[in-house]
Scaffold this motif. Structure first.
Motif, PDB file in Angstrom:
ATOM      1  N   SER A  77      28.903 -13.450  22.786  1.00  0.00           N
ATOM      2  CA  SER A  77      27.339 -13.555  23.448  1.00  0.00           C
ATOM      3  C   SER A  77      26.510 -13.708  22.379  1.00  0.00           C
ATOM      4  O   SER A  77      26.395 -13.564  21.335  1.00  0.00           O
ATOM      5  CB  SER A  77      27.292 -13.089  24.332  1.00  0.00           C
ATOM      6  OG  SER A  77      26.620 -11.796  23.848  1.00  0.00           O
ATOM      7  N   HIS A 112      14.773 -15.113  26.956  1.00  0.00           N
ATOM      8  CA  HIS A 112      16.033 -15.325  26.266  1.00  0.00           C
ATOM      9  C   HIS A 112      15.755 -15.450  25.311  1.00  0.00           C
ATOM     10  O   HIS A 112      14.903 -15.621  24.652  1.00  0.00           O
ATOM     11  CB  HIS A 112      17.193 -16.874  26.950  1.00  0.00           C
ATOM     12  CG  HIS A 112      18.232 -16.311  26.425  1.00  0.00           C
ATOM     13  ND1 HIS A 112      18.728 -16.811  25.552  1.00  0.00           N
ATOM     14  CD2 HIS A 112      19.424 -16.103  26.992  1.00  0.00           C
ATOM     15  CE1 HIS A 112      19.707 -17.557  25.460  1.00  0.00           C
ATOM     16  NE2 HIS A 112      20.307 -16.278  26.588  1.00  0.00           N
ATOM     17  N   HIS A 119      29.319 -18.955  19.103  1.00  0.00           N
ATOM     18  CA  HIS A 119      29.255 -19.068  20.475  1.00  0.00           C
ATOM     19  C   HIS A 119      30.041 -18.837  21.263  1.00  0.00           C
ATOM     20  O   HIS A 119      30.936 -19.862  21.333  1.00  0.00           O
ATOM     21  CB  HIS A 119      27.560 -18.952  21.034  1.00  0.00           C
ATOM     22  CG  HIS A 119      27.101 -18.784  22.588  1.00  0.00           C
ATOM     23  ND1 HIS A 119      27.928 -19.036  23.473  1.00  0.00           N
ATOM     24  CD2 HIS A 119      27.230 -18.231  22.744  1.00  0.00           C
ATOM     25  CE1 HIS A 119      27.352 -18.551  24.712  1.00  0.00           C
ATOM     26  NE2 HIS A 119      26.272 -17.383  23.758  1.00  0.00           N
ATOM     27  N   PHE A 125      18.242 -21.353  35.894  1.00  0.00           N
ATOM     28  CA  PHE A 125      19.219 -20.150  36.938  1.00  0.00           C
ATOM     29  C   PHE A 125      18.426 -18.368  36.168  1.00  0.00           C
ATOM     30  O   PHE A 125      19.510 -18.331  37.051  1.00  0.00           O
ATOM     31  CB  PHE A 125      20.529 -20.849  36.034  1.00  0.00           C
ATOM     32  CG  PHE A 125      20.905 -20.673  34.502  1.00  0.00           C
ATOM     33  CD1 PHE A 125      21.458 -19.264  34.074  1.00  0.00           C
ATOM     34  CD2 PHE A 125      20.724 -21.266  33.714  1.00  0.00           C
ATOM     35  CE1 PHE A 125      22.145 -18.606  33.051  1.00  0.00           C
ATOM     36  CE2 PHE A 125      21.534 -20.999  32.686  1.00  0.00           C
ATOM     37  CZ  PHE A 125      22.173 -19.511  32.004  1.00  0.00           C
ATOM     38  N   ASN A 170      25.543 -19.178  34.235  1.00  0.00           N
ATOM     39  CA  ASN A 170      24.726 -21.178  34.032  1.00  0.00           C
ATOM     40  C   ASN A 170      25.175 -21.704  35.077  1.00  0.00           C
ATOM     41  O   ASN A 170      25.537 -22.744  34.511  1.00  0.00           O
ATOM     42  CB  ASN A 170      25.252 -21.224  32.515  1.00  0.00           C
ATOM     43  CG  ASN A 170      25.008 -20.519  30.863  1.00  0.00           C
ATOM     44  OD1 ASN A 170      24.873 -19.268  31.702  1.00  0.00           O
ATOM     45  ND2 ASN A 170      24.313 -20.907  30.652  1.00  0.00           N
ATOM     46  N   SER A 184      28.872 -14.413  28.999  1.00  0.00           N
ATOM     47  CA  SER A 184      29.340 -15.017  27.639  1.00  0.00           C
ATOM     48  C   SER A 184      30.387 -13.891  27.278  1.00  0.00           C
ATOM     49  O   SER A 184      30.733 -13.285  26.537  1.00  0.00           O
ATOM     50  CB  SER A 184      29.124 -15.866  26.780  1.00  0.00           C
ATOM     51  OG  SER A 184      27.447 -15.163  26.559  1.00  0.00           O
TER      52      SER A 184
END
Ligand code: 13P
Ligand code: SF4
Length: 377
Positions: free
Chosen positions: A281, A43, A265, A83, A150, A169
């Motif tokens: 995002s 990520h 964000h 997650f 999430n 997002s």
């Protein structure tokens, strides 16, 4: 290929005492030895040292797509939070691909303590209680439950079973449109800010968005009338990192740097999103910066490691972190070179540590909701 031959492998504490240079060399040796059997996903909030060893990086939506699309690998090591690894396990092992491959893809989270405090703000029992309570006042057949990615897999399974959907997002606006084509109300969890910011842009007003507090015994702290007149019922959850950005930070930057662009964000609170220039995002934030005009200045409201990387990679821009306080995701940061090296060397020796394997029934229903998510963009 010569890889460390010590057997059994030492525990994580021994790896913690090694220098980053050595860990990097050993990680690369494993990558070379395993070749395309191994897929390391990262990520955007991961620290630079870790991201350098990832095959692919992305925002939550992109990472889900990557896990779903790779049909060659045997092992996924996820440099992100719990997650995300659960989602990768569900998508990479969905029946359609599993039947073709004939084997399960293993998914590893290098440090099991890499959770997400926002995801922990909604538990499956709380959501089930909320649903039952709502059913006393309004028709639950007319509510689409939407869970932000999430969240634990059990919540994704809940929405899958109840004709709902997962959002990220990057596709939250399209997901809410999808939902409102089906029902006149939405229950959105666990991030109240993403739910609110997205809904406001669709013309839904704050008085149509009661906040459900799972710790309040009566109707999540709402009157029956507030629930009856709701369009979107927002769960009382938030990201502790993005919660730190405040409207006064935006005002301060605008005052001190006339012409600055504010890029945030959507997990940031409404007061920040309302006055920002652009919201999106992590993938969108990166895209916007990639196309920014040379010499332009930006204050970015998202996790510190990503903002610092953008600063480093874009010396032709003036990039600031939109807060005087350090806002970093402590759980994302738990993935370090020591944990990555430890989990990779174990994998290569066939002693997988920190396996993420979502229960079959939960996987089946989560997949329903995740596949809906992947179709809505
Ligand atoms: P995205 O990368 O999807 O924008 O999500 C940000 C985040 O907080 C992940 O936990
Ligand atoms: Fe969770 Fe916030 Fe960290 Fe993302 S940044 S993983 S939402 S705590």
């Amino acid at each position: 290929m010569s890889i460390a031959t010590e057997q059994p492998l030492p525990d994580i504490a021994s790896y913690k005492s090694l220098e980053n240079d050595e860990l990097s060399v050993r990680i690369e040796r494993v990558r070379e030895a395993m070749g395309p059997e191994l897929l390391i996903l990262g990520h955007h909030y991961q620290q630079d040292e870790v991201i350098e060893h990832c095959d692919l990086r992305g925002d939550s939506y992109q990472l889900s797509q990557m896990a779903a699309e790779n049909t060659d690998c045997k092992h996924i090591v996820f440099c992100g939070v719990h997650f995300m690894a659960e989602t990768a396990d569900i998508l990479a092992n969905r029946p359609e691909v599993f039947d073709k491959r004939g084997y399960r893809v293993s998914v590893t989270l290098p440090d099991m303590a890499a959770g997400c405090s926002m995801a922990d703000m909604a538990g499956i029992e709380q959501v089930e209680n909320c649903w039952a309570d709502l059913g006393e006042v309004i028709d639950t057949d007319d509510i689409t439950p939407v869970t932000y990615i999430n969240s634990a897999a059990s919540l994704k399974a809940f929405v899958g079973k109840h004709n709902g959907i997962v959002c990220t997002s990057s596709n939250a606006p399209a997901v809410l449109e999808w939902a409102f084509k089906r029902t006149s109300r939405v229950l959105f969890f666990p991030d109240q800010h993403l739910g609110r910011n997205t809904s406001l842009k669709m013309g839904i007003t704050n008085d149509q968005m009661p906040v459900w507090d799972p710790y309040q015994l009566e109707m999540g702290g709402n009157t029956d009338a507030a629930i009856e007149s709701s369009k979107v019922i927002l769960w009382k959850g938030h990201c502790s990192v993005h919660q730190m950005f405040q409207a006064e930070h935006v005002e301060m930057f605008r005052e001190q740097h006339p012409g600055i662009n504010i890029l945030v964000h959507p997990e940031c609170p409404q007061e920040v999103n309302d006055i920002a220039d652009i919201s999106g995002s992590t993938g969108k934030i990166i895209e916007v910066i990639k196309h920014a005009e040379a010499g332009s200045s930006w204050a970015i409201g998202t996790e510190l490691h990503l903002v610092n990387r953008l600063k480093k990679e874009n010396a032709h821009l003036e990039i600031h972190f939109l807060s005087p306080v350090v806002c970093m995701c402590a759980t994302m940061y738990r993935i370090d070179l020591a944990h990555l090296c430890w989990s990779l060397e174990n994998l290569v020796y066939g002693t997988q540590v920190n396996a993420i394997h979502v229960d079959d029934e939960v996987s089946k229903w989560s997949l329903v909701a995740l596949e809906r998510m992947l179709k809505v963009k």
